[in-house]
Design a protein around this motif. Structure first.
Motif, short mmCIF file in Angstrom:
data_model
loop_
_atom_site.label_atom_id
_atom_site.label_comp_id
_atom_site.label_asym_id
_atom_site.label_seq_id
_atom_site.Cartn_x
_atom_site.Cartn_y
_atom_site.Cartn_z
N HIS A 120 28.27 42.98 134.56
CA HIS A 120 27.06 43.36 135.30
C HIS A 120 27.31 44.52 136.27
O HIS A 120 26.71 44.59 137.34
N ALA A 121 28.18 45.44 135.87
CA ALA A 121 28.46 46.61 136.72
C ALA A 121 27.34 47.63 136.63
O ALA A 121 27.21 48.49 137.50
N VAL A 122 26.54 47.57 135.56
CA VAL A 122 25.39 48.46 135.39
C VAL A 122 24.20 47.63 134.95
O VAL A 122 24.33 46.50 134.48
N GLN A 123 23.01 48.23 135.09
CA GLN A 123 21.78 47.66 134.56
C GLN A 123 21.57 48.28 133.18
O GLN A 123 21.20 49.45 133.08
N PRO A 124 21.80 47.54 132.10
CA PRO A 124 21.85 48.17 130.77
C PRO A 124 20.50 48.69 130.25
O PRO A 124 20.49 49.56 129.38
N LYS A 125 19.40 48.19 130.78
CA LYS A 125 18.09 48.56 130.22
C LYS A 125 17.46 49.78 130.88
O LYS A 125 16.40 50.23 130.46
N ILE A 126 18.09 50.31 131.93
CA ILE A 126 17.56 51.51 132.58
C ILE A 126 18.57 52.64 132.45
O ILE A 126 19.74 52.43 132.12
N ASP A 127 18.12 53.87 132.72
CA ASP A 127 18.99 55.02 132.50
C ASP A 127 19.99 55.20 133.64
O ASP A 127 19.98 54.46 134.63
N ALA A 128 20.86 56.20 133.48
CA ALA A 128 21.95 56.39 134.42
C ALA A 128 21.43 56.71 135.82
O ALA A 128 21.92 56.17 136.83
N GLU A 129 20.47 57.61 135.90
CA GLU A 129 19.94 57.99 137.21
C GLU A 129 19.32 56.80 137.92
O GLU A 129 19.54 56.58 139.11
N GLN A 130 18.53 56.00 137.17
CA GLN A 130 17.91 54.84 137.78
C GLN A 130 18.94 53.80 138.19
O GLN A 130 18.76 53.07 139.17
N GLN A 177 29.36 54.16 130.32
CA GLN A 177 28.86 53.06 131.15
C GLN A 177 29.78 52.84 132.35
O GLN A 177 29.30 52.59 133.47
N ARG A 178 31.09 52.95 132.13
CA ARG A 178 32.03 52.77 133.24
C ARG A 178 31.86 53.88 134.28
O ARG A 178 31.96 53.64 135.48
#
Length: 246
Positions: A120-130, A177-178
Motif C-alpha cells: 500500500h505504498a501507492v494508490q494503484p487506481k489513480i495516476d502518479a500526480e494524484q 510504482q516504487r
C-alpha cells in the motif's frame, strides 16, 4: 560489477558531509527493545544505531537461529518502532532532539518521516500526480507553489519516466510504482526516509534505478535526506554508505 559500483556510475556527485559537528543524529534508535510474545525472547534487544542527513543507510536484517527470531519478525518490529506505530518496551527512537512517541501522528508522519512500506505504498487506481497530491493533502502542510506543480517536480526528481497524469499507477511497471512511492514520501518535505525492502521483486537494472534515486536524495539537493533502507539482501545493504546488521 557490484550494485554499489553500478549506482556510482549513474549518480551525479556524491555526499561526504562531516557529521562530527552535528549536535543530534537526524534519526536514532537508542538501545531499543521490542518484547516477543509472552514468555518468549525479545524480538529486538537493545537495537542501537545513529543516522544523519546527507547519508544513505541500510539495516541488514537476518534470521537469528539461536533465538528463533526470524528476519521478518525483526523487520516488522523495526518498522513499527521507527514509524511511531509501536512503542518500544525500553529505549528511545529519536528524530533529532524529539522522542517520536511524544509527537502527534500528523507531525511525525506528515512532516518529519517519509515512510515507504512494502504494501500500500501507492494508490494503484489513480495516476502518479494524484498519488503525490494525496500525500501532500494528508500532511496539512502549506506549500509555496501550486501543489500539482510540486508533484510533477518531485516525480521528475526521483527519475519517474512515465506519464504523470491519466495513467493509473497500478498499470505501470513495478520500478515506476516504487519511484512514485518515493516521490510521495518526500512530498511533505520529511528529512528522514524509511523504506521497507524498496527493491524487492525488481530485476538488477531496476534495483539500480531505485537505489540510485535514493542515494541521490541523500547526497544532493537542499535538503539532503537521511535515507534508511530495511533489507534482507546483503548486496542491497552494501550499496548504502553505512550498513548496520540487525
Amino acid at each position: 560489477m557490484t550494485l554499489a559500483s553500478r549506482i556510482d556510475r549513474v549518480l551525479v556527485g556524491g555526499g561526504s558531509d562531516d557529521i562530527l559537528l552535528k549536535t543530534y543524529p537526524t534519526f536514532a534508535l537508542n538501545k531499543v527493545t521490542v518484547a516477543g510474545p509472552k514468555g518468549k525472547v525479545n524480538i529486538l534487544d537493545g537495537a542501537n544505531f545513529f543516522c544523519y542527513s546527507g547519508h544513505a543507510y541500510a539495516l541488514l536484517i537476518s534470521d537469528d537461529p539461536d533465538s528463533g527470531i526470524t528476519a521478518d519478525a525483526k523487520r516488522r518490529a523495526l518498522m513499527g518502532v521507527m514509524s511511531g506505530l509501536t512503542t518500544p518496551a525500553s529505549g528511545t527512537v529519536m528524530n533529532k532532539s524529539a522522542n517520536i512517541v511524544e509527537l502527534e501522528p500528523v507531525e511525525l508522519r506528515g512532516h518529519r518521516l517519509g515512510i515507504v512500506p512494502q504494501l500500500h505504498a501507492v494508490q494503484p487506481k489513480i495516476d502518479a500526480e494524484q498519488n503525490v497530491l494525496y500525500a501532500m493533502n494528508a500532511s496539512n502542510r502549506n506549500f509555496l507553489k501550486p501543489k500539482p506543480v510540486i508533484a510533477r517536480e518531485l516525480l521528475a526528481k526521483v527519475g519517474f519516466s512515465e506519464a504523470t497524469s491519466g495513467v493509473a499507477v497500478g498499470t505501470l511497471p513495478l520500478v515506476q510504482q516504487r519511484l512514485v512511492a518515493i516521490a510521495r514520501a518526500i512530498s511533505t518535505e520529511a528529512e528522514v526516509l524509511i523504506l521497507d525492502e524498496p527493491t524487492r521483486g525488481l530485476n538488477a537494472d531496476d534495483e539500480v534505478t531505485v537505489f540510485a534515486a535514493l542515494a541521490k536524495l541523500a547526497h544532493t539537493g537542499d535538503p539532503k535526506h537521511c535515507v534508511i533502507v530495511l533489507t534482507a539482501s546483503r548486496e542491497i545493504a552494501e550499496a548504502a554508505d553505512t550498513l548496520f546488521e540487525i
